[in-house]
Design an enzyme around this catalytic site. Structure first.
Site, PDB file in Angstrom:
ATOM      1  N   ARG A 148       5.223   4.150  -2.485  1.00  0.00           N
ATOM      2  CA  ARG A 148       4.722   3.727  -3.802  1.00  0.00           C
ATOM      3  C   ARG A 148       5.226   4.628  -4.907  1.00  0.00           C
ATOM      4  O   ARG A 148       5.635   4.170  -5.965  1.00  0.00           O
ATOM      5  CB  ARG A 148       3.197   3.726  -3.770  1.00  0.00           C
ATOM      6  CG  ARG A 148       2.556   2.966  -4.902  1.00  0.00           C
ATOM      7  CD  ARG A 148       1.067   2.836  -4.661  1.00  0.00           C
ATOM      8  NE  ARG A 148       0.573   3.956  -3.875  1.00  0.00           N
ATOM      9  CZ  ARG A 148      -0.359   3.860  -2.942  1.00  0.00           C
ATOM     10  NH1 ARG A 148      -0.905   2.702  -2.678  1.00  0.00           N
ATOM     11  NH2 ARG A 148      -0.752   4.928  -2.289  1.00  0.00           N
ATOM     12  N   GLN A 179       7.179  -0.310   9.624  1.00  0.00           N
ATOM     13  CA  GLN A 179       7.696   1.038   9.370  1.00  0.00           C
ATOM     14  C   GLN A 179       6.757   2.133   9.850  1.00  0.00           C
ATOM     15  O   GLN A 179       7.182   3.242  10.145  1.00  0.00           O
ATOM     16  CB  GLN A 179       7.922   1.240   7.867  1.00  0.00           C
ATOM     17  CG  GLN A 179       9.027   0.391   7.322  1.00  0.00           C
ATOM     18  CD  GLN A 179       8.996   0.322   5.803  1.00  0.00           C
ATOM     19  OE1 GLN A 179       9.581   1.155   5.134  1.00  0.00           O
ATOM     20  NE2 GLN A 179       8.300  -0.655   5.259  1.00  0.00           N
ATOM     21  N   ASP A 218       4.977   8.802   3.658  1.00  0.00           N
ATOM     22  CA  ASP A 218       5.608   8.929   2.333  1.00  0.00           C
ATOM     23  C   ASP A 218       6.260  10.293   2.110  1.00  0.00           C
ATOM     24  O   ASP A 218       7.042  10.460   1.189  1.00  0.00           O
ATOM     25  CB  ASP A 218       4.566   8.692   1.240  1.00  0.00           C
ATOM     26  CG  ASP A 218       4.076   7.262   1.227  1.00  0.00           C
ATOM     27  OD1 ASP A 218       4.819   6.385   1.701  1.00  0.00           O
ATOM     28  OD2 ASP A 218       2.951   7.012   0.757  1.00  0.00           O
ATOM     29  N   TYR A 275       4.750  -3.267   7.298  1.00  0.00           N
ATOM     30  CA  TYR A 275       3.933  -2.374   8.110  1.00  0.00           C
ATOM     31  C   TYR A 275       4.623  -1.903   9.387  1.00  0.00           C
ATOM     32  O   TYR A 275       4.183  -0.935  10.000  1.00  0.00           O
ATOM     33  CB  TYR A 275       2.588  -3.036   8.415  1.00  0.00           C
ATOM     34  CG  TYR A 275       1.746  -3.121   7.176  1.00  0.00           C
ATOM     35  CD1 TYR A 275       1.042  -2.009   6.731  1.00  0.00           C
ATOM     36  CD2 TYR A 275       1.695  -4.279   6.404  1.00  0.00           C
ATOM     37  CE1 TYR A 275       0.297  -2.053   5.562  1.00  0.00           C
ATOM     38  CE2 TYR A 275       0.955  -4.338   5.235  1.00  0.00           C
ATOM     39  CZ  TYR A 275       0.260  -3.223   4.821  1.00  0.00           C
ATOM     40  OH  TYR A 275      -0.467  -3.265   3.665  1.00  0.00           O
TER      41      TYR A 275
END
Lengths: 395, 395
Positions: free
Chosen positions: A183, A297, A139, A295
């Site tokens: 997220r 990624q 992230d 997933y």
């Protein structure tokens, strides 16, 4: 800490393509030191400590370790557990029995927070423990790092996928929606910009959680792209939020939460399907398709960024070096980009709080004013982390 | 055909990672011949012919052509149009004006059928035209080929993705559902077996459209895998059918059809979400995630199988060689595997009908008796088409 002590290392949170580089970097560095006795890999994060489930990492050959370093996902297994005071008590009893003086925890902000809790509880319990968090998250949202190990490789997957998908969209046309992980922070979605080469290459629209998303604006943007390019590839973060700041995808995701309070977002195609259905319902576009990269990624083998691999390894090494130095006993490794023409980073020990709990978002200077793209400054930021993509040629 | 004639080549149907290899193989072969004048690439299949939209492929440098060969997706653009008698009339008027004597159409069974229609209508209209279909489909379902160009590379993507996803599942556990392309034939889903190395590697369950799928059996199979492995990775074809032979995924896919009558299946995550939701509702498993691999399977750059690339190129060459020979004027290129210890194939011109319209399914000898796996014979069949996957190592 003059006495020879044992160390425990573990992995936590979502896996990445290079989290094993950090593991192996730390282990091989620790193997060089006379201050460290046993090197124990706890399986599935702190669950392995609580369950007395370890791998003796001094017994694994360097050749095997190097092969594991290049393998995606968390080779020791992972968990999403936030330790409470009782867990910590049990951990220290276990550590005492095993003579553990060093604890390394590789993961994102929640894992840093878990390590922080362990470190603070150890202090309260007067248990002498050096705790180091080693940064990892696709992230890219740790406040302590210019960028995080794991991000460059996931970004490379995303940019490659969008590149190929854009070529596919050239062939058959229409609107393609691609949902990308993230997220709260849009860094990974933003990295899709690296798929662009020719003037009319996609992604034509990029939506981040940092910019309020409305169906009305989305419709208009798609109309703009269809008019300009005759087709439209959209890179959309799974974390996009409405004008009230509420996650749009979370409504479809079943409401599952981990012990850090995070809603499960990935592992469902619902957001993409919702957006595709909406676009179709307007009657303005006929062919609309949605893919959710999911997933792959963070786990697809063979596409890791070389820079990311090397930095993840170095971050693991740096944590062990800092822990042995002993100046800072509750630390994390900051990744600092040096101000220079050529890309270069430094690894610096900083207090563990810097990485724990709170995250960072994509800064405003990286988001285009029209709210549907990134800025050239972001391209400059992200390019060296990802490396050259496979060459693609069009007529 | 002694007189020098011009040729038209086009691409049709779903793109693949190597369909441009076939295009470039044919073009470079044609450039060697004195019998062929202009080489025109029609854009978006027969739509380009009807719309008089061509690229002059003699003017493109070999270097650029070779770079295009290695680029995924259909560089000339594609379409899913089935030509009717009026379209054919318009095509021949166009061909007459342009002095076209050779027509090559790269695609799957529907594209072969389109080429067959053009060839038969040309005969009826007394228009002298040599028509060759060049095989391409990631579905591997042409009756004329041991395996089809495009399949090996898509299979390589799928096997790599499942390999990485299995490592991810090792780290965090639970049930992972992966939905793989293949409306009628399960070859691509079956190829997920190549992800296996260690005894407990996934995929633990493999479901093909060729075996009736029931939720009851699925539940029991998952229970079996969870008991045996403590986790479960499922490779499931988007085309799975119920006991009545009806597609389960088609119910969720919105009912869009192309002009060949095919229901659109890909570009939605609905089937995976449905299966995940059902498993969760049983209360027997807690962590269930679903990913739908989608268009990345046919377009992801940098993962093509070398064998597949070479064969796709050779199939394009073979079509031009056969067309120039002139013995068979309405042909397709069959790919025949020679009976030998070492993997070897031959490219043979056969009547175009052999590839058109009807497809083949995964033969019974490749499907395990328990209905949830493939046989060692299938592994033997598919392995040489895919090549070595990136090395992965576990503790």
């Amino acid at each position: 800490m003059a006495k020879k002590m044992n160390m425990v290392i573990a992995q936590s949170g979502g896996p990445s393509m290079v989290i094993n580089e950090s593991l192996v970097g730390a282990v091989l560095e620790a193997r060089k030191s006379a201050k460290i006795g046993k090197i124990l890999g706890a399986k599935h994060g702190i669950l392995g400590i609580l369950g007395n489930d370890y791998i003796d990492l001094k017994k694994v050959s360097p050749k095997k370790l190097m092969a594991i370093a290049e393998t995606p996902s968390s080779a020791l297994g992972s968990c999403r557990k936030k330790p409470n005071a009782d867990d910590c008590k049990a951990i220290f009893e276990e550590f005492k029995k095993l003579d553990v003086g060093y604890f390394f925890y590789i993961g994102g902000n929640d894992s840093a927070d878990a390590a922080r809790i362990v470190a603070e509880e150890a202090e309260k319990a007067n248990y002498p423990l050096v705790v180091y968090h080693i940064p990892k998250t696709i992230d890219n949202d740790l406040r302590s790092c210019d960028h995080t190990p794991g991000f460059g490789s996931a970004a490379r997957f995303v940019a490659s996928a969008i590149k190929g998908d854009d070529l596919d969209n050239r062939a058959l046309g229409g609107v393609k929606i691609d949902i990308i992980m993230g997220r709260d922070a849009g860094f990974l979605t933003a990295a899709s910009c690296l798929a662009r080469n020719a003037e009319d290459d996609g992604p034509h629209l990029i939506y981040l959680p940092e910019v309020p998303f409305t169906l009305e604006k989305f419709e208009k943007d798609v109309e703009w792209a269809m008019k300009k390019y005759g087709r439209c590839v959209c890179a959309i973060s799974e974390g996009i939020r409405d004008e009230k700041g509420e996650s749009i995808g979370a409504k479809f995701a079943g409401g599952e939460k981990d012990s850090h309070g995070n809603v499960q977002m990935s592992g469902t195609g619902a957001l993409g399907d919702y957006l595709a259905k909406h676009l179709k319902s307007t009657g303005k576009v006929t062919r609309v398709r949605a893919d959710t990269f999911g997933y792959l990624q963070r786990s697809f083998p063979g596409v890791a960024s070389k820079v990311d691999q090397a930095e993840a390894f170095a971050a693991g090494q740096a944590a062990v070096v800092a822990a042995l130095k002993g100046e800072l006993t509750k630390g994390t490794i900051a990744i600092v980009r040096e101000e220079a023409k050529k890309y270069k980073v430094a690894f610096a020990p900083v207090p563990i709080q810097n990485a724990a709990k709170f995250t960072r978002s994509v800064p405003k200077e990286y988001i285009a004013k029209n709210g549907r793209d990134v800025t050239p400054k972001f391209v400059e930021y992200v390019k060296p982390l990802v490396g050259e993509l496979p060459k693609c040629e069009i007529f």
